[in-house]
Design a protein around this motif. Structure first.
Motif, PDB file in Angstrom:
ATOM      1  N   TYR A 128     -25.077 -14.421 -50.538  1.00  0.00           N
ATOM      2  CA  TYR A 128     -24.771 -15.599 -49.732  1.00  0.00           C
ATOM      3  C   TYR A 128     -25.400 -16.858 -50.332  1.00  0.00           C
ATOM      4  O   TYR A 128     -24.774 -17.911 -50.357  1.00  0.00           O
ATOM      5  CB  TYR A 128     -25.276 -15.408 -48.296  1.00  0.00           C
ATOM      6  CG  TYR A 128     -24.500 -14.386 -47.505  1.00  0.00           C
ATOM      7  CD1 TYR A 128     -23.540 -14.785 -46.584  1.00  0.00           C
ATOM      8  CD2 TYR A 128     -24.727 -13.028 -47.675  1.00  0.00           C
ATOM      9  CE1 TYR A 128     -22.819 -13.862 -45.848  1.00  0.00           C
ATOM     10  CE2 TYR A 128     -24.008 -12.089 -46.937  1.00  0.00           C
ATOM     11  CZ  TYR A 128     -23.047 -12.511 -46.039  1.00  0.00           C
ATOM     12  OH  TYR A 128     -22.338 -11.578 -45.315  1.00  0.00           O
ATOM     13  N   GLU A 129     -26.664 -16.725 -50.768  1.00  0.00           N
ATOM     14  CA  GLU A 129     -27.399 -17.864 -51.328  1.00  0.00           C
ATOM     15  C   GLU A 129     -28.156 -17.388 -52.568  1.00  0.00           C
ATOM     16  O   GLU A 129     -29.292 -16.912 -52.480  1.00  0.00           O
ATOM     17  CB  GLU A 129     -28.375 -18.449 -50.300  1.00  0.00           C
ATOM     18  CG  GLU A 129     -27.725 -19.174 -49.146  1.00  0.00           C
ATOM     19  CD  GLU A 129     -27.090 -20.501 -49.556  1.00  0.00           C
ATOM     20  OE1 GLU A 129     -27.408 -20.998 -50.671  1.00  0.00           O
ATOM     21  OE2 GLU A 129     -26.287 -21.033 -48.767  1.00  0.00           O
ATOM     22  N   VAL A 132     -31.891 -18.753 -53.090  1.00  0.00           N
ATOM     23  CA  VAL A 132     -32.912 -18.680 -52.054  1.00  0.00           C
ATOM     24  C   VAL A 132     -34.062 -17.788 -52.528  1.00  0.00           C
ATOM     25  O   VAL A 132     -33.887 -16.928 -53.398  1.00  0.00           O
ATOM     26  CB  VAL A 132     -32.311 -18.155 -50.729  1.00  0.00           C
ATOM     27  CG1 VAL A 132     -32.180 -16.634 -50.750  1.00  0.00           C
ATOM     28  CG2 VAL A 132     -33.127 -18.604 -49.532  1.00  0.00           C
ATOM     29  N   VAL A 239     -26.701 -25.029 -52.741  1.00  0.00           N
ATOM     30  CA  VAL A 239     -26.932 -24.530 -51.381  1.00  0.00           C
ATOM     31  C   VAL A 239     -25.554 -24.390 -50.738  1.00  0.00           C
ATOM     32  O   VAL A 239     -24.821 -25.369 -50.616  1.00  0.00           O
ATOM     33  CB  VAL A 239     -27.812 -25.493 -50.555  1.00  0.00           C
ATOM     34  CG1 VAL A 239     -28.038 -24.932 -49.153  1.00  0.00           C
ATOM     35  CG2 VAL A 239     -29.146 -25.737 -51.249  1.00  0.00           C
ATOM     36  N   ARG A 240     -25.212 -23.185 -50.339  1.00  0.00           N
ATOM     37  CA  ARG A 240     -23.841 -22.914 -49.915  1.00  0.00           C
ATOM     38  C   ARG A 240     -23.623 -23.000 -48.404  1.00  0.00           C
ATOM     39  O   ARG A 240     -22.501 -23.201 -47.946  1.00  0.00           O
ATOM     40  CB  ARG A 240     -23.427 -21.515 -50.395  1.00  0.00           C
ATOM     41  CG  ARG A 240     -23.469 -21.368 -51.904  1.00  0.00           C
ATOM     42  CD  ARG A 240     -23.076 -19.966 -52.332  1.00  0.00           C
ATOM     43  NE  ARG A 240     -23.049 -19.834 -53.785  1.00  0.00           N
ATOM     44  CZ  ARG A 240     -22.702 -18.729 -54.439  1.00  0.00           C
ATOM     45  NH1 ARG A 240     -22.365 -17.652 -53.743  1.00  0.00           N
ATOM     46  NH2 ARG A 240     -22.715 -18.708 -55.747  1.00  0.00           N
ATOM     47  N   VAL A 243     -29.075 -23.371 -44.227  1.00  0.00           N
ATOM     48  CA  VAL A 243     -30.074 -22.312 -44.351  1.00  0.00           C
ATOM     49  C   VAL A 243     -31.355 -22.782 -43.687  1.00  0.00           C
ATOM     50  O   VAL A 243     -31.845 -23.878 -43.972  1.00  0.00           O
ATOM     51  CB  VAL A 243     -30.351 -21.973 -45.834  1.00  0.00           C
ATOM     52  CG1 VAL A 243     -31.305 -20.780 -45.930  1.00  0.00           C
ATOM     53  CG2 VAL A 243     -29.050 -21.677 -46.574  1.00  0.00           C
ATOM     54  N   GLU A 266     -29.551 -27.880 -46.318  1.00  0.00           N
ATOM     55  CA  GLU A 266     -28.102 -27.770 -46.430  1.00  0.00           C
ATOM     56  C   GLU A 266     -27.554 -28.873 -47.320  1.00  0.00           C
ATOM     57  O   GLU A 266     -28.148 -29.946 -47.442  1.00  0.00           O
ATOM     58  CB  GLU A 266     -27.433 -27.824 -45.063  1.00  0.00           C
ATOM     59  CG  GLU A 266     -27.589 -29.127 -44.321  1.00  0.00           C
ATOM     60  CD  GLU A 266     -27.061 -29.015 -42.909  1.00  0.00           C
ATOM     61  OE1 GLU A 266     -25.938 -28.524 -42.740  1.00  0.00           O
ATOM     62  OE2 GLU A 266     -27.769 -29.422 -41.981  1.00  0.00           O
TER      63      GLU A 266
END
Length: 388
Positions: A128-129, A132, A239-240, A243, A266
């Protein structure tokens, strides 16, 4: 009808009212959407709300926003209704054991209330990220979370109000209301003279408490200062999602006046990354403390190590309208017939605006409301110290 406040809440109320045929004048002492609306991140969130009335309002608003934006595009054209709406989803991560233990039960309670929440193991998070921190112990993905550009959204809503024959007047300060012998509203008093009207909507954001008092019906709406950092533009995909660390949920629900910071990161469509968040009740003190900005930057770099060497272009702060029970006030004030409130949304006003405007307009028009208005009424236990 007069709507006091040209931010996103006032704009959403005015749009919903004019859609029902009401004649509306929106007034603000400042330019359109230049207050709290211009100082936020544009979040449309369910992920940070426990089951209860605010979550119900958030879910209704999240469902309404795409439909409302489509209606505005049909009415105004795609350019005037462009609001940078992105249904990107939200990712809540826990980097400490205590947060990881709390995350699962919180998400389970939300799922029981109808929220889509996907539990992730630590090893699932990089999909997802990718950037991170690897210190994440657990995470939950919320596919319903979204983002839009709040100033563009408020501007589009007010453009629709104008297109329907409504008026938007800036540089005009609301001073109070004039009343008939029975105590009901007959005019809004302004710096430009009286504006005859049978109803006034208090959508003054952090200043809603002051205007309510001037109108003879005080509310405990107080300013809560928040600060945000903005980085230089970064490559797409840095950054998708939205978060944030699991401690953000506790900060949102806290009533503590002291400074609180939690990590929220974000990206915007322009490529900049927004870094928050802080909360502090300091009245209308506009100081931007460098120590708070430093804390936000350090926490963000721990969550996204790739941000450590990224330049920060600017920082900005604003005031969010706080109520003691963390619920907005929506509806007519029984102490002053004709005075309506749409205030007290704190940092969630962008996300809650669509449903707030719809609910207020439904109540004003005598329609069956799309959700229970009782938790948001003026006379309720959380506000009764000043509301009775």
């Amino acid at each position: 009808m007069a709507v006091v406040g040209a931010g996103v809440i006032g704009a959403a109320c005015a749009e919903a009212l004019t859609r029902r045929g009401a004649r509306v004048t929106v007034l603000d002492h400042a330019p359109i959407a230049s207050g709290t609306t211009a100082r936020g991140e544009g979040n449309l969130l369910v992920s940070d709300k426990p089951p209860g009335p605010e979550l119900d309002l958030a879910r209704a608003s999240l469902a309404r926003w795409p439909q409302l934006l489509a209606e505005l595009r049909d009415e105004l054209g795609p350019e005037r209704a462009a609001c940078e709406y992105e249904p990107k989803g939200g990712l809540v991560v826990a980097t400490e054991e205590a947060g990881a233990r709390a995350l699962g039960p919180f998400a389970a309670a939300q799922r029981a209330a109808g929220v889509r929440a996907v539990d992730l193991a630590a090893g699932d998070v990089p999909a997802y990220e990718p950037l991170v921190t690897r210190a994440v112990r657990a995470a939950v993905f919320y596919p319903e979370d979204a983002q839009l550009q709040p100033v563009l959204a408020a501007t589009a809503l007010l453009a629709a109000v104008r297109a329907r024959g409504g008026a938007v007047r800036t540089g005009v300060r609301a001073l109070g209301v004039d009343c008939r012998a029975d105590g009901s509203v007959r005019a809004l008093r302004t710096s430009a003279g009286p504006l005859p009207c049978g109803a006034v909507v208090n959508a003054c954001g952090p200043w809603a408490g002051a205007f309510a008092a001037a109108a003879g019906a005080p509310l405990p709406v107080l300013p809560r200062r928040g600060l945000i950092l903005v980085t230089a533009p970064l490559p797409p995909g840095t950054v998708r999602h939205k978060v944030y660390d699991a401690d953000y949920v506790g900060a949102v629900g806290s009533g503590d006046a002291a400074l609180q910071t939690s990590t929220v990161v974000e990206a915007t469509r322009a490529g900049t990354v927004l870094i928050g968040s802080s909360r502090q009740r300091v009245g209308f003190d506009e100081t931007v403390p460098t120590a708070v900005l430093g804390a936000l930057a350090r926490k963000a770099a721990r969550l996204f190590p790739a941000l450590r060497d990224v330049p920060v272009m600017r920082a900005y702060g604003g005031f969010r309208p706080y109520t003691p029970d963390h619920l907005p006030v929506i509806g007519e004030d029984p102490r002053r017939r004709g005075l309506w409130h749409a205030a007290g949304h704190e940092g969630a006003g962008i996300g809650l605006a669509a449903a707030t405007g719809e609910l207020l307009a439904e109540l004003y028009a005598g329609e069956k409301p799309h959700l229970d208005p009782e938790p948001f009424r003026v006379v309720r236990p959380g506000l009764e110290a000043v509301a009775v």
